[in-house]
Scaffold this motif. Structure first.
Motif, PDB file in Angstrom:
ATOM      1  N   UNK A   1      43.107  49.872  50.575  1.00 43.91           N
ATOM      2  CA  UNK A   1      41.742  50.402  50.673  1.00 43.91           C
ATOM      3  C   UNK A   1      41.714  51.652  51.542  1.00 43.91           C
ATOM      4  N   UNK A   2      40.729  52.513  51.354  1.00 41.28           N
ATOM      5  CA  UNK A   2      40.632  53.710  52.195  1.00 41.28           C
ATOM      6  C   UNK A   2      40.495  53.341  53.673  1.00 41.28           C
ATOM      7  N   UNK A   3      41.088  54.136  54.530  1.00 41.95           N
ATOM      8  CA  UNK A   3      40.921  53.985  55.974  1.00 41.95           C
ATOM      9  C   UNK A   3      39.682  54.767  56.398  1.00 41.95           C
ATOM     10  N   UNK A   4      38.825  54.124  57.157  1.00 40.67           N
ATOM     11  CA  UNK A   4      37.561  54.735  57.573  1.00 40.67           C
ATOM     12  C   UNK A   4      37.751  55.439  58.908  1.00 40.67           C
ATOM     13  N   UNK A   5      37.237  56.635  59.009  1.00 36.39           N
ATOM     14  CA  UNK A   5      37.392  57.405  60.243  1.00 36.39           C
ATOM     15  C   UNK A   5      36.393  56.949  61.311  1.00 36.39           C
ATOM     16  N   UNK A   6      36.911  56.733  62.496  1.00 35.15           N
ATOM     17  CA  UNK A   6      36.054  56.393  63.635  1.00 35.15           C
ATOM     18  C   UNK A   6      35.563  57.649  64.343  1.00 35.15           C
ATOM     19  N   UNK A   7      36.264  58.753  64.146  1.00 34.53           N
ATOM     20  CA  UNK A   7      35.935  60.008  64.825  1.00 34.53           C
ATOM     21  C   UNK A   7      35.825  61.130  63.783  1.00 34.53           C
ATOM     22  N   UNK A   8      34.917  62.103  63.972  1.00 35.60           N
ATOM     23  CA  UNK A   8      34.714  63.175  62.994  1.00 35.60           C
ATOM     24  C   UNK A   8      35.688  64.337  63.167  1.00 35.60           C
ATOM     25  N   UNK A   9      36.976  64.007  63.153  1.00 36.14           N
ATOM     26  CA  UNK A   9      38.024  65.006  63.347  1.00 36.14           C
ATOM     27  C   UNK A   9      39.211  64.630  62.469  1.00 36.14           C
ATOM     28  N   UNK A  10      40.182  65.525  62.391  1.00 35.47           N
ATOM     29  CA  UNK A  10      41.366  65.300  61.572  1.00 35.47           C
ATOM     30  C   UNK A  10      42.046  63.971  61.920  1.00 35.47           C
ATOM     31  N   UNK A  11      42.426  63.236  60.881  1.00 38.21           N
ATOM     32  CA  UNK A  11      42.997  61.900  61.072  1.00 38.21           C
ATOM     33  C   UNK A  11      44.319  61.935  61.832  1.00 38.21           C
ATOM     34  N   UNK A  12      44.998  63.067  61.816  1.00 37.00           N
ATOM     35  CA  UNK A  12      46.283  63.175  62.503  1.00 37.00           C
ATOM     36  C   UNK A  12      46.165  62.917  64.004  1.00 37.00           C
ATOM     37  N   UNK A  13      44.953  63.064  64.557  1.00 34.77           N
ATOM     38  CA  UNK A  13      44.769  62.869  65.997  1.00 34.77           C
ATOM     39  C   UNK A  13      44.118  61.565  66.396  1.00 34.77           C
ATOM     40  N   UNK A  14      43.773  60.707  65.438  1.00 35.45           N
ATOM     41  CA  UNK A  14      43.007  59.511  65.771  1.00 35.45           C
ATOM     42  C   UNK A  14      43.766  58.538  66.662  1.00 35.45           C
ATOM     43  N   UNK A  15      45.056  58.414  66.464  1.00 36.42           N
ATOM     44  CA  UNK A  15      45.808  57.462  67.298  1.00 36.42           C
ATOM     45  C   UNK A  15      45.854  57.941  68.746  1.00 36.42           C
ATOM     46  N   UNK A  16      45.986  59.249  68.953  1.00 35.59           N
ATOM     47  CA  UNK A  16      45.982  59.764  70.327  1.00 35.59           C
ATOM     48  C   UNK A  16      44.601  59.613  70.971  1.00 35.59           C
ATOM     49  N   UNK A  17      43.535  59.721  70.178  1.00 35.39           N
ATOM     50  CA  UNK A  17      42.195  59.494  70.732  1.00 35.39           C
ATOM     51  C   UNK A  17      42.067  58.049  71.186  1.00 35.39           C
ATOM     52  N   UNK A  18      42.480  57.111  70.333  1.00 35.51           N
ATOM     53  CA  UNK A  18      42.440  55.695  70.717  1.00 35.51           C
ATOM     54  C   UNK A  18      43.232  55.467  72.007  1.00 35.51           C
ATOM     55  N   UNK A  19      44.384  56.119  72.100  1.00 36.32           N
ATOM     56  CA  UNK A  19      45.226  55.956  73.292  1.00 36.32           C
ATOM     57  C   UNK A  19      44.527  56.506  74.532  1.00 36.32           C
ATOM     58  N   UNK A  20      43.927  57.691  74.423  1.00 36.11           N
ATOM     59  CA  UNK A  20      43.247  58.290  75.574  1.00 36.11           C
ATOM     60  C   UNK A  20      42.055  57.448  76.016  1.00 36.11           C
ATOM     61  N   UNK A  21      41.297  56.945  75.054  1.00 35.16           N
ATOM     62  CA  UNK A  21      40.145  56.117  75.405  1.00 35.16           C
ATOM     63  C   UNK A  21      40.569  54.824  76.084  1.00 35.16           C
ATOM     64  N   UNK A  22      41.742  54.309  75.705  1.00 34.35           N
ATOM     65  CA  UNK A  22      42.185  53.034  76.279  1.00 34.35           C
ATOM     66  C   UNK A  22      42.535  53.136  77.763  1.00 34.35           C
ATOM     67  N   UNK A  23      42.835  54.343  78.255  1.00 30.51           N
ATOM     68  CA  UNK A  23      43.192  54.493  79.678  1.00 30.51           C
ATOM     69  C   UNK A  23      42.102  55.199  80.483  1.00 30.51           C
TER      70      UNK A  23
END
Length: 462
Positions: A262-284
């Protein structure tokens, strides 16, 4: 080298499957997955309607004598461009299928007066399966050749979706695909500019037009996908596309790809290439705040793949469009405000002094161990905060971004995203509630989908 054996007749076979999809019995999960894709895509489409890329396109179409508010390729282009304008639309198979497929379904429905909700869901599935089938035959992402898959694969998916709404027979469905193959285009060099969402707009309009030309009897190659000079070989980054495999999707040996991937839904309105780093930054972020916030940060290390680093190429973004492709801005926004949301991509926010001060302290470290299941991604992304005293706060490795098909958003989280998108566009609460209820009920009852389709078209292209 491409396989020189007689290739599987993919163009013809896909034509048969697209024609059959209009009458197919979808597995239980697929209609809800299609409804979720409609909800997400239409919400970000409404939110993106007044972005410069959307507004200027409508103005230019009018200046050229076209009429985007009327059902036409101009409307398809306007809707799809708006859907991709915020880079908030879903992702799958290397690109943004729903931003192209959903507008094609809507415009074809308007042109044909086709108001059967289940037929619209089947048309979405036909477009998605077509995109997945073509994309999965290439072992490398088209990004490796500097090509944007949304512009490249989008015409095929839009043609399939529109052909399904039109009820074309197998031969005309195949012709629509062949015609769409001569409209594929999209350069990664244009990422971070208005041209990127226009890739989706042009793909949708081209696919819609291809379906209507095919219905009229327009001819095209019968093997445009698999031929020696056809799409798969001409655009292949690897030089060895799979030309032999029978169709896997459409309920064949691989089931329905919509159900399996199924399609992956974006949590943030930016390029998907950076979503994992956003999740990481928010976690700390909480730990960073406890250590004095941004003032106590000496530097920040972000770990990601080379390809994703290359995509996120704007280290000092000057516009919101560039900020959507800036790893430095993503991390600065996450640490400063605790979010990377619609409001964070406004011009005044990207010039916020605290974020400007954080960005030069961010270093990129390239991870060479790659994800075996997500081509182009590192095995995991993470963010490390080096404090002024030399101590380090490191995030856990992030393997799948929140919203990925393996870490999906809940239905309530999807509703919250839709609510935020619609509210940001000034849609009144009672209209938001009506729209979301109608979307989730699409195809569940005999009621006509006409008011729902016309409301969306009026909100974006009117």
């Amino acid at each position: 080298m491409a396989d020189e054996r007689t290739p599987f007749g993919l163009t013809r076979a896909l034509g048969e499957h697209i024609a059959g999809a209009a009458r197919a019995s979808l597995p239980a999960a697929c209609p809800d997955l299609a409804r979720a894709a409609f909800l997400d895509t239409l919400s970000v489409m409404v939110a993106g309607r007044n972005e410069p890329a959307s507004r200027l396109l409508r103005q230019t179409r009018l200046a050229l004598g076209e009429n985007p508010p009327a059902p036409s390729p101009a409307m398809a282009s306007a809707l799809a461009t708006a859907a991709h304008a915020l880079d908030y639309d879903d992702v799958a198979f290397g690109g943004h299928p729903s931003a192209v497929i959903v507008p094609a379904v809507l415009v074809a429905a308007l042109l044909e007066g086709r108001w059967d909700g289940m037929a619209l869901l089947r048309a979405y599935a036909a477009g998605y399966e077509t995109w997945a089938e073509i994309a999965s035959r290439e072992p490398r992402k088209y990004h490796a050749r500097g090509l944007h898959p949304t512009g490249l694969l989008g015409p095929f998916a839009a043609a399939a979706a529109a052909a399904s709404v039109l009820g074309l027979d197998a031969g005309r469905c195949a012709a629509a695909l062949s015609l769409a193959g001569s409209a594929s285009a999209g350069l990664m060099a244009n990422f971070g500019s208005m041209a990127k969402p226009l890739h989706a707009g042009r793909a949708c309009a081209a696919g819609l037009e291809s379906a209507y030309l095919a219905r009229a009897g327009y001819t095209a190659a019968r093997d445009a996908l698999e031929a020696a000079a056809g799409f798969l070989r001409a655009y292949s980054p690897s030089g060895c596309p799979d030309l032999q495999r029978p169709v896997r999707g459409f309920g064949q040996s691989g089931g329905w790809m919509l159900e399996r991937h199924a399609p992956s839904v974006k949590r943030y309105p930016v390029c998907y290439a950076g979503h994992r780093c956003i999740d990481a930054a928010l976690s700390v972020r909480r730990q960073v705040e406890e250590r004095g916030g941004a003032r106590g940060i000496a530097r920040i290390v972000a770990r990601l793949s080379q390809r994703n680093s290359d995509i996120l190429r704007f280290r000092r973004p000057a516009t919101p469009a560039e900020a959507r492709f800036s790893l430095e801005y993503f991390i600065a926004s996450a640490l400063d405000g605790g979010n990377v949301g619609l409001r964070d991509l406004a011009g005044d926010m990207i010039r916020r002094p605290r974020r400007l001060a954080l960005m030069p302290r961010i270093e990129r470290r390239i991870e060479t161990e790659l994800d075996p299941d997500m081509e182009g991604f590192a095995r995991a992304d993470c963010v490390e905060i080096v404090h002024a005293d030399g101590s380090v706060t490191a995030s856990e490795p992030v393997v799948r971004a929140k919203g990925h098909e393996e870490a999906p958003l809940t239905r309530q989280e999807r509703m919250d995203k839709a609510e935020d998108c619609l509210a940001s566009a000034g849609i009144e609460a009672h209209d938001r509630d009506w729209f979301m209820a109608e979307t989730w009920s699409l195809g569940r009852r005999d009621a006509s989908a006409e008011p729902w389709v016309r409301w969306i078209a009026a909100q974006v292209a009117g």
